[in-house]
Design a protein around this motif. Structure first.
Motif, PDB file in Angstrom:
ATOM      1  N   MET A 327       0.839  -1.208   0.000  1.00 17.75           N
ATOM      2  CA  MET A 327       0.000   0.000   0.000  1.00 17.75           C
ATOM      3  C   MET A 327       0.866   1.246   0.000  1.00 17.75           C
ATOM      4  N   GLY A 328       0.461   2.260  -0.784  1.00 23.10           N
ATOM      5  CA  GLY A 328       1.178   3.528  -0.843  1.00 23.10           C
ATOM      6  C   GLY A 328       2.115   3.592  -2.035  1.00 23.10           C
ATOM      7  N   SER A 329       2.860   4.690  -2.119  1.00 19.27           N
ATOM      8  CA  SER A 329       3.844   4.867  -3.193  1.00 19.27           C
ATOM      9  C   SER A 329       4.833   5.936  -2.755  1.00 19.27           C
ATOM     10  N   ASN A 330       5.861   6.124  -3.568  1.00 17.29           N
ATOM     11  CA  ASN A 330       6.854   7.171  -3.302  1.00 17.29           C
ATOM     12  C   ASN A 330       6.605   8.419  -4.145  1.00 17.29           C
ATOM     13  N   GLU A 331       5.431   8.528  -4.755  1.00 16.88           N
ATOM     14  CA  GLU A 331       5.141   9.657  -5.634  1.00 16.88           C
ATOM     15  C   GLU A 331       4.725  10.898  -4.875  1.00 16.88           C
ATOM     16  N   ASP A 332       4.248  10.731  -3.645  1.00 17.04           N
ATOM     17  CA  ASP A 332       3.826  11.881  -2.839  1.00 17.04           C
ATOM     18  C   ASP A 332       4.123  11.570  -1.384  1.00 17.04           C
ATOM     19  N   VAL A 333       4.483  12.618  -0.616  1.00 19.77           N
ATOM     20  CA  VAL A 333       4.860  12.399   0.782  1.00 19.77           C
ATOM     21  C   VAL A 333       3.703  11.831   1.586  1.00 19.77           C
ATOM     22  N   SER A 334       2.446  12.150   1.213  1.00 18.14           N
ATOM     23  CA  SER A 334       1.301  11.634   1.965  1.00 18.14           C
ATOM     24  C   SER A 334       1.098  10.142   1.747  1.00 18.14           C
ATOM     25  N   THR A 342      -2.484  -6.312   5.157  1.00 17.44           N
ATOM     26  CA  THR A 342      -3.309  -7.501   4.952  1.00 17.44           C
ATOM     27  C   THR A 342      -4.768  -7.136   5.170  1.00 17.44           C
ATOM     28  N   VAL A 343      -5.592  -7.431   4.191  1.00 20.75           N
ATOM     29  CA  VAL A 343      -7.016  -7.102   4.228  1.00 20.75           C
ATOM     30  C   VAL A 343      -7.824  -8.378   4.377  1.00 20.75           C
ATOM     31  N   LYS A 344      -8.817  -8.352   5.278  1.00 22.77           N
ATOM     32  CA  LYS A 344      -9.698  -9.494   5.478  1.00 22.77           C
ATOM     33  C   LYS A 344     -10.756  -9.536   4.371  1.00 22.77           C
ATOM     34  N   PRO A 345     -11.393 -10.694   4.161  1.00 25.12           N
ATOM     35  CA  PRO A 345     -12.454 -10.773   3.149  1.00 25.12           C
ATOM     36  C   PRO A 345     -13.571  -9.760   3.434  1.00 25.12           C
ATOM     37  N   PHE A 346     -14.103  -9.155   2.383  1.00 25.17           N
ATOM     38  CA  PHE A 346     -15.202  -8.192   2.503  1.00 25.17           C
ATOM     39  C   PHE A 346     -15.835  -8.045   1.127  1.00 25.17           C
ATOM     40  N   ALA A 347     -16.911  -7.311   1.053  1.00 26.93           N
ATOM     41  CA  ALA A 347     -17.565  -7.016  -0.232  1.00 26.93           C
ATOM     42  C   ALA A 347     -17.519  -5.514  -0.467  1.00 26.93           C
ATOM     43  N   ALA A 408      -7.486   1.292   3.434  1.00 24.14           N
ATOM     44  CA  ALA A 408      -6.730   0.132   2.953  1.00 24.14           C
ATOM     45  C   ALA A 408      -7.600  -0.756   2.059  1.00 24.14           C
ATOM     46  N   GLU A 409      -8.849  -0.971   2.452  1.00 23.59           N
ATOM     47  CA  GLU A 409      -9.754  -1.768   1.631  1.00 23.59           C
ATOM     48  C   GLU A 409      -9.982  -1.109   0.276  1.00 23.59           C
ATOM     49  N   TRP A 410     -10.129   0.215   0.280  1.00 26.07           N
ATOM     50  CA  TRP A 410     -10.372   0.916  -0.979  1.00 26.07           C
ATOM     51  C   TRP A 410      -9.186   0.730  -1.931  1.00 26.07           C
ATOM     52  N   GLU A 411      -7.952   0.930  -1.430  1.00 30.89           N
ATOM     53  CA  GLU A 411      -6.796   0.797  -2.320  1.00 30.89           C
ATOM     54  C   GLU A 411      -6.608  -0.645  -2.775  1.00 30.89           C
ATOM     55  N   TYR A 412      -6.842  -1.599  -1.877  1.00 28.46           N
ATOM     56  CA  TYR A 412      -6.757  -3.010  -2.264  1.00 28.46           C
ATOM     57  C   TYR A 412      -7.735  -3.296  -3.408  1.00 28.46           C
ATOM     58  N   ALA A 413      -8.959  -2.805  -3.276  1.00 24.60           N
ATOM     59  CA  ALA A 413      -9.967  -3.028  -4.311  1.00 24.60           C
ATOM     60  C   ALA A 413      -9.623  -2.288  -5.596  1.00 24.60           C
ATOM     61  N   ALA A 414      -9.096  -1.064  -5.472  1.00 25.77           N
ATOM     62  CA  ALA A 414      -8.776  -0.266  -6.656  1.00 25.77           C
ATOM     63  C   ALA A 414      -7.640  -0.888  -7.463  1.00 25.77           C
ATOM     64  N   ARG A 415      -6.684  -1.490  -6.803  1.00 24.81           N
ATOM     65  CA  ARG A 415      -5.543  -2.085  -7.503  1.00 24.81           C
ATOM     66  C   ARG A 415      -5.963  -3.338  -8.278  1.00 24.81           C
ATOM     67  N   GLY A 416      -6.973  -4.021  -7.813  1.00 22.75           N
ATOM     68  CA  GLY A 416      -7.448  -5.199  -8.542  1.00 22.75           C
ATOM     69  C   GLY A 416      -6.414  -6.300  -8.651  1.00 22.75           C
TER      70      GLY A 416
END
Length: 536
Positions: A327-334, A342-347, A408-416
């Motif tokens: 999760m995250g990147s080095n493109e922005d300090v935020s 680690t993300v648990k199962p969800f919908a 964290a769930e949002w980014e996990y889902a967005a990355r696919g």
């Protein structure tokens, strides 16, 4: 040389000067209420706060809404816009944002702007603007109440059906140095506020009318039954009953009942008090027919929550099995530090919540306003608190644990399941998301309908572009100390929350899977929407 100087001064024989440029513009004038008092309390602190507000809120909001800041005046500002809609929208955003900034401060330290907006023909110079159009805007600002936006009739006619807000007419006002009266409206950022005010006033008038009728009726009854035939001393002005009451024979005058009402009055009483319609009896256990001598109570009607659950249209969900990702990147300090989560199962909602889905909540009186626009477009102009209202209503009516996703769930889902900048790779591709200059879709006041473009590998649509999407987490300037179990990073109280995705008004850099931003918790903004999550 002397003649040249004369030409420059515009004397006889000099060439004509170029006329000053004029244009029709929406002028926004704002100033701080009680600025002198605030400076007296804390001169240096107030000055620093005002400059921070100008730098972090006023200037970016004006640019975001395609306006131009003409000048600041110490305790105020003047800006011009080509669009009256954008001028008023910018003013509302500034006022709502200031509400959030003031929440944690004592009342006497609040910085509140009064804002006036007018449409007029003005003279434009490099660092200033002139004309009656500006004067009227500043006069409207002068009569506005702290924290509110007043607009002229000219602005109202341009925007009255184009914004999610209400308007209260304040009538024609005579303002200083302006010959003709100006029609003035107060902007109500909550579209239900005007209706509530009207209902409150109508309720007060109705109560006063009922009270007056009761007093008159009481006086008539006292006169009728009093042995002396006189009104009590509490009534200072005698009130004569109608002539037909005075002249009526005593036998026809109203009298208290001498005995209980006969049994035949019961049906009339039942008719006067409507009973709930009996529900159909279950097929497996039919109810016995009611007896006339001892009628049985009708079967209980379904509870409001049960009825709502039967009628609500639930968002379409995609089940995700969970797992670990970077999760995250080095493109922005935020977005630093990059770390394993680690993300648990969800919908996750297959699409952002739509206008149709939001308005079902509004119709149930559980959400704060009724949205306009196409039913299949994503809902926009909602605050984080608005989004929480919706998921709370959805969870209550369906008896399912709907909620906002964690960041964290949002980014996990967005990355696919990918680790690239965008879910399709590191290089941007045209036509993949609804963002500014990202596809052949023309820029509009509303994003395209949900699901118009391709889904990511998890089958989720619009995880990037479309509308900014609220998540549950409080805003933190980076991930230092953030949880790694996929849960939301929250505190008891936080003034701002995280938004993800970018919107149809942002460029492609906002559509990166790791991009994040924040906004004040209780402030609505035209590009902000959300989608829902569901715990297993």
């Amino acid at each position: 040389m002397a003649e040249i100087r004369d030409f420059k001064k515009g004397r006889v024989g000099a060439p004509p000067r170029d006329p000053m440029p004029r244009r029709l513009a929406a002028i926004v004038a704002g100033d701080i209420a009680g600025y002198s008092r605030l400076m007296q309390i804390d001169e240096e602190g107030t000055h620093n706060r005002v400059k921070r507000i100008e730098r972090d809120l006023i200037e970016p909001s004006i640019v975001e809404h395609h306006g131009k800041l003409v000048k600041t005046t110490g305790d105020g500002f003047i800006a011009i816009f080509d669009s009256p809609v954008e001028a008023v929208r910018c003013s509302i955003v500034i006022q709502q944002n200031l509400v959030g900034r003031n929440t944690s401060l004592p009342k006497h330290h609040w910085i509140e702007y009064r804002i006036g907006v007018n449409l007029g023909d003005v003279i434009i110079e490099t660092d200033d603007v002139y004309g009656d159009g500006v004067n009227i805007a500043t006069r409207l600002e002068g009569i506005a109440r702290p924290g509110e936006v007043y607009i002229s009739g000219g602005i109202y006619e341009q925007i009255k059906h184009k914004l999610v807000c209400g308007y209260e007419s304040l009538g024609d006002r005579h303002v200083k140095n302006i010959t003709d009266p100006v029609r003035v409206y107060r902007v109500l950022s909550d579209p239900a506020a005007l209706l509530q005010n009207r209902k409150r006033r109508e309720g007060i008038l109705a109560s006063l009318l009922i009270l007056a009728l009761l007093l008159i009726a009481g006086g008539v009854l006292w006169y009728t039954f009093s042995p002396t035939g006189k009104l009590p001393n509490l009534v200072s002005v005698p009130v004569s009953p109608p002539a037909e009451v005075q002249n009526a024979p005593a036998a026809k005058r109203p009298a208290p009942p001498a005995q209980p009402a006969p049994p035949t009055a019961a049906p009339t009483q039942q008719q006067a008090t409507p009973q709930p319609a009996p529900s159909p009896a279950p097929k497996l256990a039919p109810s016995p027919a009611p007896q006339q001598a001892a009628p049985l109570p009708p079967p209980a009607s379904p509870s409001p929550a049960t009825q709502a659950a039967a009628s609500v249209r639930e968002p379409e969900m995609i089940s995700l099995r969970g797992g670990s990702f970077t999760m995250g990147s080095n493109e922005d300090v935020s977005e630093k530090p990059v770390r394993q989560v680690t993300v648990k199962p969800f919908a996750m909602g297959k699409f952002p919540v739509s206008v149709r889905e939001w308005n079902a909540c509004a119709a149930a009186k559980a959400c704060g306003f009724t949205a306009t626009g196409k039913d299949d477009a994503p809902i926009a102009n909602v605050s984080w608190s608005d989004a929480r209202q919706y998921v709370a209503w959805l969870a209550e009516t369906t008896r399912k644990p709907y909620r906002l996703p964690s960041e964290a769930e949002w980014e996990y889902a967005a990355r696919g399941g990918t680790q690239t900048k965008f879910w399709w790779g590191d290089q941007f591709q045209q036509g993949m998301v609804n963002c500014r200059n990202c596809s052949d879709i023309p820029a509009n006041d509303q994003p395209v309908k949900v699901g118009s473009l391709k889904p990511n590998p998890f089958g989720l649509f619009d995880m990037g572009g479309g509308v900014d999407q609220w998540v549950e987490d409080c805003w933190h300037k980076n991930y230092q100390g953030a949880p790694t179990d996929g849960s939301a990073w929250v505190e008891n109280e936080c003034s701002s929350h995280v938004i993800r995705s970018g919107s149809w008004r942002n460029d492609s850099s906002y559509a990166r899977a790791s991009n994040r931003g924040s906004y004040d918790t209780n402030v609505r903004y035209p590009t902000h929407g959300f989608r829902v999550a569901l715990s297993p």
